[in-house]
Scaffold this motif. Structure first.
Motif, PDB file in Angstrom:
ATOM      1  N   ARG A  67     171.810  24.856-111.060  1.00 53.72           N
ATOM      2  CA  ARG A  67     172.764  25.666-110.476  1.00 53.72           C
ATOM      3  C   ARG A  67     173.619  26.094-111.119  1.00 53.72           C
ATOM      4  O   ARG A  67     174.025  26.191-111.873  1.00 53.72           O
ATOM      5  CB  ARG A  67     174.138  24.928-109.550  1.00 53.72           C
TER       6      ARG A  67
ATOM      7  N   SER B 113     175.542  27.319-115.409  1.00 55.52           N
ATOM      8  CA  SER B 113     174.574  28.571-116.213  1.00 55.52           C
ATOM      9  C   SER B 113     174.365  28.105-116.856  1.00 55.52           C
ATOM     10  O   SER B 113     173.390  28.891-117.975  1.00 55.52           O
ATOM     11  CB  SER B 113     175.101  29.184-115.990  1.00 55.52           C
TER      12      SER B 113
ATOM     13  N   GLY C  13     175.732  30.169-111.487  1.00 50.12           N
ATOM     14  CA  GLY C  13     177.108  30.868-110.437  1.00 50.12           C
ATOM     15  C   GLY C  13     177.145  32.169-111.514  1.00 50.12           C
ATOM     16  O   GLY C  13     176.455  33.036-111.572  1.00 50.12           O
ATOM     17  N   ILE C  14     177.963  31.573-112.993  1.00 51.11           N
ATOM     18  CA  ILE C  14     178.063  32.799-113.543  1.00 51.11           C
ATOM     19  C   ILE C  14     176.576  34.092-114.032  1.00 51.11           C
ATOM     20  O   ILE C  14     177.475  35.097-114.370  1.00 51.11           O
ATOM     21  CB  ILE C  14     178.821  32.854-114.850  1.00 51.11           C
TER      22      ILE C  14
ATOM     23  N   TYR D 237     181.315  34.924-105.982  1.00 51.24           N
ATOM     24  CA  TYR D 237     182.040  35.013-106.904  1.00 51.24           C
ATOM     25  C   TYR D 237     182.703  36.831-107.405  1.00 51.24           C
ATOM     26  O   TYR D 237     183.294  36.957-107.705  1.00 51.24           O
ATOM     27  CB  TYR D 237     181.513  34.444-108.527  1.00 51.24           C
TER      28      TYR D 237
ATOM     29  N   TYR E 188     185.405  34.550-114.912  1.00 49.72           N
ATOM     30  CA  TYR E 188     184.583  33.854-113.542  1.00 49.72           C
ATOM     31  C   TYR E 188     185.533  34.579-112.644  1.00 49.72           C
ATOM     32  O   TYR E 188     185.982  35.034-111.636  1.00 49.72           O
ATOM     33  CB  TYR E 188     185.043  32.718-113.131  1.00 49.72           C
TER      34      TYR E 188
ATOM     35  N   LYS F 123     179.759  30.247-104.329  1.00 55.46           N
ATOM     36  CA  LYS F 123     180.800  29.948-103.618  1.00 55.46           C
ATOM     37  C   LYS F 123     182.400  31.537-103.795  1.00 55.46           C
ATOM     38  O   LYS F 123     181.569  31.913-104.711  1.00 55.46           O
ATOM     39  CB  LYS F 123     181.197  28.809-104.033  1.00 55.46           C
TER      40      LYS F 123
HETATM   41  C1  LIG Z   1     181.074  26.691-109.688  1.00 47.63           C
HETATM   42  C2  LIG Z   1     179.873  25.304-109.679  1.00 47.63           C
HETATM   43  C3  LIG Z   1     178.655  26.067-110.312  1.00 47.63           C
HETATM   44  C4  LIG Z   1     178.409  26.827-111.240  1.00 47.63           C
HETATM   45  O1  LIG Z   1     178.902  26.763-112.680  1.00 47.63           O
HETATM   46  P1  LIG Z   1     178.717  28.830-113.250  1.00 47.63           P
HETATM   47  O2  LIG Z   1     179.140  27.731-114.352  1.00 47.63           O
HETATM   48  O3  LIG Z   1     179.577  29.245-112.903  1.00 47.63           O
HETATM   49  O4  LIG Z   1     177.025  28.715-113.810  1.00 47.63           O
HETATM   50  C5  LIG Z   1     177.598  25.201-110.672  1.00 47.63           C
HETATM   51  N1  LIG Z   1     178.424  23.331-109.936  1.00 47.63           N
HETATM   52  C6  LIG Z   1     179.397  23.334-109.439  1.00 47.63           C
HETATM   53  C7  LIG Z   1     179.415  22.058-108.507  1.00 47.63           C
HETATM   54  C8  LIG Z   1     180.191  24.706-109.128  1.00 47.63           C
HETATM   55  O5  LIG Z   1     181.465  24.469-108.891  1.00 47.63           O
END
Ligand SMILES: *Cc1c(COP(=O)(O)O)cnc(C)c1O
Length: 372
Positions: free
Chosen positions: A220, A205, A222-223, A40, A358, A36
């Motif tokens: 899921r 994460s 992200g970071i 990042y 982030y 998203k």
């Molecule tokens: C941004 C987001 C993530 C990722 O989170 P991180 O801490 O970056 O791993 C997972 N799930 C949802 C719903 C998010 O909005």
């Protein structure tokens, strides 16, 4: 959106993102990359492409619009929109471009069903549960009505169930994480009992690294994908060992000059030279999403050495202390983030900045990117 009026270059090491992804898959199994907000700040399409090559089959974007952009770039994988449909146009785009939305409200269910009749097929969705973030999603008390509505609305096809953790990256936050996990389990059990077969995901994460009991069919990330260890500086830091930051930001020196003892520099005269110094004026400022909050706080790397920021960060210029670095000259590239050998880490920059990694990535990623 890209800032194009400056000399800054944000360099993205895609091989490191791939390496982080593989590491996370080893721990978390089926990991859905969260890309998203333009991954990042690392680039939606570029990141999705290398991760698809590395085996990723599902991608989580923010808005539906971002999902459409990813689909039109040629992405053949499953695309999940974490924000879900926010207006009429987006509902149609979900059907048209085959995007799975997070859906956490009853009105959305009704609207999807209505549109499904026009499109002549049901829409696969992820049911979003609010287990403790109190932002979006069905709450525990909604479960009964939710199951009833799902049975009455065949145009809505639940294929996934999701929820998001509020404290997974807090070593002291374990109790709330388990509480959320328990509420999510209740929702999953109710869905299963009602005959809905879904792929569940809860862990972000930090959840992947620290809460294996909360791993479901997928997670899921992200970071950590972008190389940050959510536990850096805590007792759990070892959990994120091997993650490599993928973003590096450089900009040139514009001028170098002496600053005599007692002379002030930049707006407001917030710094006065305590001794004779040499300063470099660097081509970066708050217009480049380099926070003014770094005034008199941060540092950059000049020729691999730390050069503290002197005085206020201006709109497009910032002064740093290069005393003792006589070889510095205009045109030399300075690291705002990253570096070879000595580095400015995302955590350190975020600390000076008064924010989290982030935000540093999302903002510095607005500058022109180059890929290696
Ligand atoms: C941004 C987001 C993530 C990722 O989170 P991180 O801490 O970056 O791993 C997972 N799930 C949802 C719903 C998010 O909005």
């Amino acid at each position: 959106m890209t800032i194009t009026y400056n000399k800054i270059r944000t360099r993205i090491h895609l091989d490191r993102i791939t390496s982080n992804y593989r590491l996370l898959c080893k721990i978390g199994g089926a990991v859905i990359p969260v890309i998203k907000a333009d991954a990042y700040g690392h680039g939606l399409v570029q990141v999705a492409r290398v991760l698809a090559q590395a085996g990723a089959e599902t991608f989580a974007v923010g808005t539906v619009e971002e999902g459409v952009k990813l689909r039109l770039s040629g992405c053949a994988g499953r695309i999940v929109s974490l924000l879900g449909p926010l207006d009429g146009e987006e509902y149609d785009a979900l059907f048209d471009q085959n995007i799975i939305p997070f859906v956490g409200g009853f009105a959305q269910l009704e609207e999807i069903h209505r549109r499904s009749e026009q499109w002549g097929r049901p829409l696969p969705v992820s049911l979003k549960f609010d287990t403790g973030m109190a932002r979006l999603g069905f709450v525990r008390d909604d479960l009964g009505v939710l199951l009833e509505r799902l049975k009455a609305l065949p145009g809505v096809k639940p294929v996934m169930a999701s929820s998001h953790l509020a404290t997974a990256d807090d070593p002291e936050g374990g109790e709330f994480v388990r509480e959320q996990g328990g509420i999510f389990d209740e929702a999953l059990a109710a869905l299963a009992e009602a005959g809905f077969k879904v792929e569940a995901n809860l862990a972000n994460s930090a959840g992947i690294l620290a809460h294996k009991t909360l791993h479901h069919q997928s997670q899921r990330a992200g970071i950590a994908l972008y190389g940050c260890n959510p536990f850096l500086g805590t007792d759990l830091a070892e959990l994120g060992r091997g993650l490599k930051p993928a973003m590096e930001v450089r900009t040139p020196v514009v001028a170098v000059h002496p600053l005599k003892k007692g002379v002030s520099i930049s707006y407001g005269r917030t710094f006065k030279a305590p001794t004779d110094m040499t300063v470099a004026i660097v081509a970066v400022g708050y217009a480049d999403a380099y926070s003014r909050g770094l005034s008199n706080k941060g540092a950059m790397l000049v020729h691999g050495r730390r050069a503290p920021i002197l005085g206020r960060v201006c709109m497009q210029l910032t002064a740093v202390d290069v005393t003792g670095l006589p070889e510095v000259k205009p045109g030399d590239l300075v690291h705002l983030l990253g570096g070879e050998g000595e580095t400015i880490t995302p955590e350190e920059l975020a600390g000076w900045w008064g924010t989290i990694t982030y935000e540093v990535f999302c903002l510095l990623g607005l500058n022109r990117r180059e890929y290696v």
